[in-house]
Motif scaffolding. Structure first.
Motif, mmCIF file in Angstrom:
data_model
loop_
_atom_site.group_PDB
_atom_site.id
_atom_site.type_symbol
_atom_site.label_atom_id
_atom_site.label_comp_id
_atom_site.label_asym_id
_atom_site.label_seq_id
_atom_site.Cartn_x
_atom_site.Cartn_y
_atom_site.Cartn_z
ATOM 1 N N GLY A 11 -40.886 20.332 -24.111
ATOM 2 C CA GLY A 11 -39.676 20.067 -24.884
ATOM 3 C C GLY A 11 -38.491 19.733 -23.996
ATOM 4 O O GLY A 11 -37.696 18.838 -24.314
ATOM 5 N N LEU A 12 -38.356 20.442 -22.874
ATOM 6 C CA LEU A 12 -37.258 20.163 -21.945
ATOM 7 C C LEU A 12 -37.393 18.787 -21.325
ATOM 8 O O LEU A 12 -36.391 18.077 -21.146
ATOM 9 C CB LEU A 12 -37.226 21.238 -20.850
ATOM 10 N N LEU A 13 -38.623 18.390 -21.010
ATOM 11 C CA LEU A 13 -38.836 17.071 -20.420
ATOM 12 C C LEU A 13 -38.466 15.954 -21.391
ATOM 13 O O LEU A 13 -38.044 14.871 -20.977
ATOM 14 C CB LEU A 13 -40.299 16.921 -19.980
ATOM 15 N N VAL A 14 -38.617 16.213 -22.680
ATOM 16 C CA VAL A 14 -38.264 15.207 -23.678
ATOM 17 C C VAL A 14 -36.764 15.203 -23.956
ATOM 18 O O VAL A 14 -36.125 14.154 -24.034
ATOM 19 C CB VAL A 14 -39.049 15.448 -24.991
ATOM 20 N N LEU A 15 -36.177 16.402 -24.110
ATOM 21 C CA LEU A 15 -34.789 16.503 -24.548
ATOM 22 C C LEU A 15 -33.773 16.355 -23.427
ATOM 23 O O LEU A 15 -32.693 15.814 -23.651
ATOM 24 C CB LEU A 15 -34.568 17.845 -25.259
ATOM 25 N N ALA A 16 -34.081 16.856 -22.217
ATOM 26 C CA ALA A 16 -33.096 16.847 -21.126
ATOM 27 C C ALA A 16 -32.594 15.446 -20.803
ATOM 28 O O ALA A 16 -31.378 15.211 -20.761
ATOM 29 C CB ALA A 16 -33.677 17.526 -19.892
ATOM 30 N N PRO A 17 -33.473 14.453 -20.575
ATOM 31 C CA PRO A 17 -32.951 13.098 -20.293
ATOM 32 C C PRO A 17 -32.142 12.532 -21.453
ATOM 33 O O PRO A 17 -31.132 11.859 -21.238
ATOM 34 C CB PRO A 17 -34.226 12.276 -20.050
ATOM 35 N N LEU A 18 -32.593 12.811 -22.701
ATOM 36 C CA LEU A 18 -31.874 12.294 -23.864
ATOM 37 C C LEU A 18 -30.489 12.912 -23.983
ATOM 38 O O LEU A 18 -29.497 12.211 -24.218
ATOM 39 C CB LEU A 18 -32.685 12.573 -25.138
ATOM 40 N N ILE A 19 -30.393 14.242 -23.795
ATOM 41 C CA ILE A 19 -29.110 14.927 -23.907
ATOM 42 C C ILE A 19 -28.147 14.464 -22.823
ATOM 43 O O ILE A 19 -26.963 14.200 -23.079
ATOM 44 C CB ILE A 19 -29.314 16.452 -23.845
ATOM 45 N N ILE A 20 -28.639 14.340 -21.586
ATOM 46 C CA ILE A 20 -27.779 13.900 -20.486
ATOM 47 C C ILE A 20 -27.297 12.470 -20.719
ATOM 48 O O ILE A 20 -26.133 12.142 -20.481
ATOM 49 C CB ILE A 20 -28.533 14.020 -19.145
ATOM 50 N N THR A 21 -28.205 11.598 -21.204
ATOM 51 C CA THR A 21 -27.820 10.209 -21.481
ATOM 52 C C THR A 21 -26.747 10.143 -22.552
ATOM 53 O O THR A 21 -25.749 9.428 -22.409
ATOM 54 C CB THR A 21 -29.048 9.398 -21.925
ATOM 55 N N LEU A 22 -26.934 10.895 -23.642
ATOM 56 C CA LEU A 22 -25.941 10.910 -24.716
ATOM 57 C C LEU A 22 -24.618 11.491 -24.238
ATOM 58 O O LEU A 22 -23.541 11.016 -24.635
ATOM 59 C CB LEU A 22 -26.474 11.722 -25.909
ATOM 60 N N TRP A 23 -24.673 12.509 -23.367
ATOM 61 C CA TRP A 23 -23.440 13.116 -22.852
ATOM 62 C C TRP A 23 -22.668 12.117 -21.996
ATOM 63 O O TRP A 23 -21.445 12.009 -22.109
ATOM 64 C CB TRP A 23 -23.782 14.359 -22.047
ATOM 65 N N VAL A 24 -23.390 11.377 -21.149
ATOM 66 C CA VAL A 24 -22.727 10.382 -20.303
ATOM 67 C C VAL A 24 -22.115 9.279 -21.165
ATOM 68 O O VAL A 24 -20.972 8.854 -20.937
ATOM 69 C CB VAL A 24 -23.719 9.787 -19.285
ATOM 70 N N LEU A 25 -22.858 8.798 -22.163
ATOM 71 C CA LEU A 25 -22.331 7.762 -23.045
ATOM 72 C C LEU A 25 -21.110 8.249 -23.818
ATOM 73 O O LEU A 25 -20.129 7.511 -23.988
ATOM 74 C CB LEU A 25 -23.429 7.306 -24.020
ATOM 75 N N GLU A 26 -21.164 9.498 -24.287
ATOM 76 C CA GLU A 26 -20.026 10.048 -25.020
ATOM 77 C C GLU A 26 -18.797 10.149 -24.137
ATOM 78 O O GLU A 26 -17.675 9.854 -24.568
ATOM 79 C CB GLU A 26 -20.394 11.431 -25.577
#
Length: 226
Positions: A11-26
């Motif tokens: 779950g971390l391998l799936v969510l961590a890149p997505l969360i970091i990407t969304l945080w950077v975009l935000e």
């Protein structure tokens, strides 16, 4: 418990890149949205539409950059930019900061610029340890005179190179060093591939290409006898 740990890591391998990407975009979008504050209050999108629309600042910032670029590309705009540069170079303190930033930006963003010319291998920080570096140029002037005056300075068949040794996983920090050409090896990979290799801390290895194998810029070391 083994299954729980396996599911947690998956779950971390799936969510961590997505969360970091969304945080950077935000962060990027919210930062660029602040550029709308330079508009008069009556022209602000929140006042015109009655609702906040995220991302309008990105479009506005892009339009401003394009407008300034188009203006600076013609004769009149180029004269204004030249006058602006001359003015900033006459202001103490500002002159030092602006001059350094201008030189770096010209190197990185100019169409004729070539900040990182080649990906190379160099022994760093001491003999027996190798790391990836990027060729940035060659020392000259008084620096080159001092380098040649050192014991074992470059001879007629050798020269010094200026290279940048980046850190990982953040390649924007690193070390600028000057080494002999014979101490470096050119890599058969592009600068982008080398940067990916560095940022991933060696996890993402560049794929095999049709380029020739490693090419030694200097005289190859003799093969030890059996």
């Amino acid at each position: 418990m083994p299954s729980f740990r396996k599911w947690l890591l998956a779950g971390l391998l799936v969510l961590a890149p997505l969360i970091i990407t969304l945080w950077v975009l935000e962060w990027v979008v919210s930062t660029l949205d602040q550029t709308l504050q330079i508009l008069p209050a009556q022209w602000h999108p929140d006042q015109l539409f009655g609702v906040h629309i995220p991302g309008l600042g990105v479009i506005f910032a892009l339009l401003v950059v394009l407008f300034i670029g188009a203006l600076a590309s013609n004769f009149v705009g180029n004269r204004l930019v030249t006058w602006w540069h001359a003015l900033l170079h006459r202001i103490p303190v500002v002159r030092s900061i602006y001059s350094g930033v201008k030189q770096v930006s010209d190197t990185l963003f100019s169409e004729k610029g070539n900040a990182f010319r080649k990906a190379m291998l160099v022994e760093w920080p001491h003999e027996g340890m190798w790391t990836i570096c990027f060729l940035t140029g060659s020392p000259a002037g008084d620096v080159l005179n001092h380098l040649k005056a050192q014991p074992g300075g470059a001879g007629a068949d050798d020269e010094f190179l200026s290279v940048y040794v980046p850190t990982t996983p953040n390649p924007t920090g690193g070390y600028f060093i000057m080494v002999r050409r014979s101490a470096c090896q050119e890599l058969a990979m592009s600068v982008d591939e080398a940067l990916t290799y560095i940022v991933s801390m060696g996890v993402i290895v560049p794929g095999h290409s049709k380029k020739p194998p490693l090419k030694t810029l200097g005289t190859p070391a003799p093969t030890p006898s059996a």
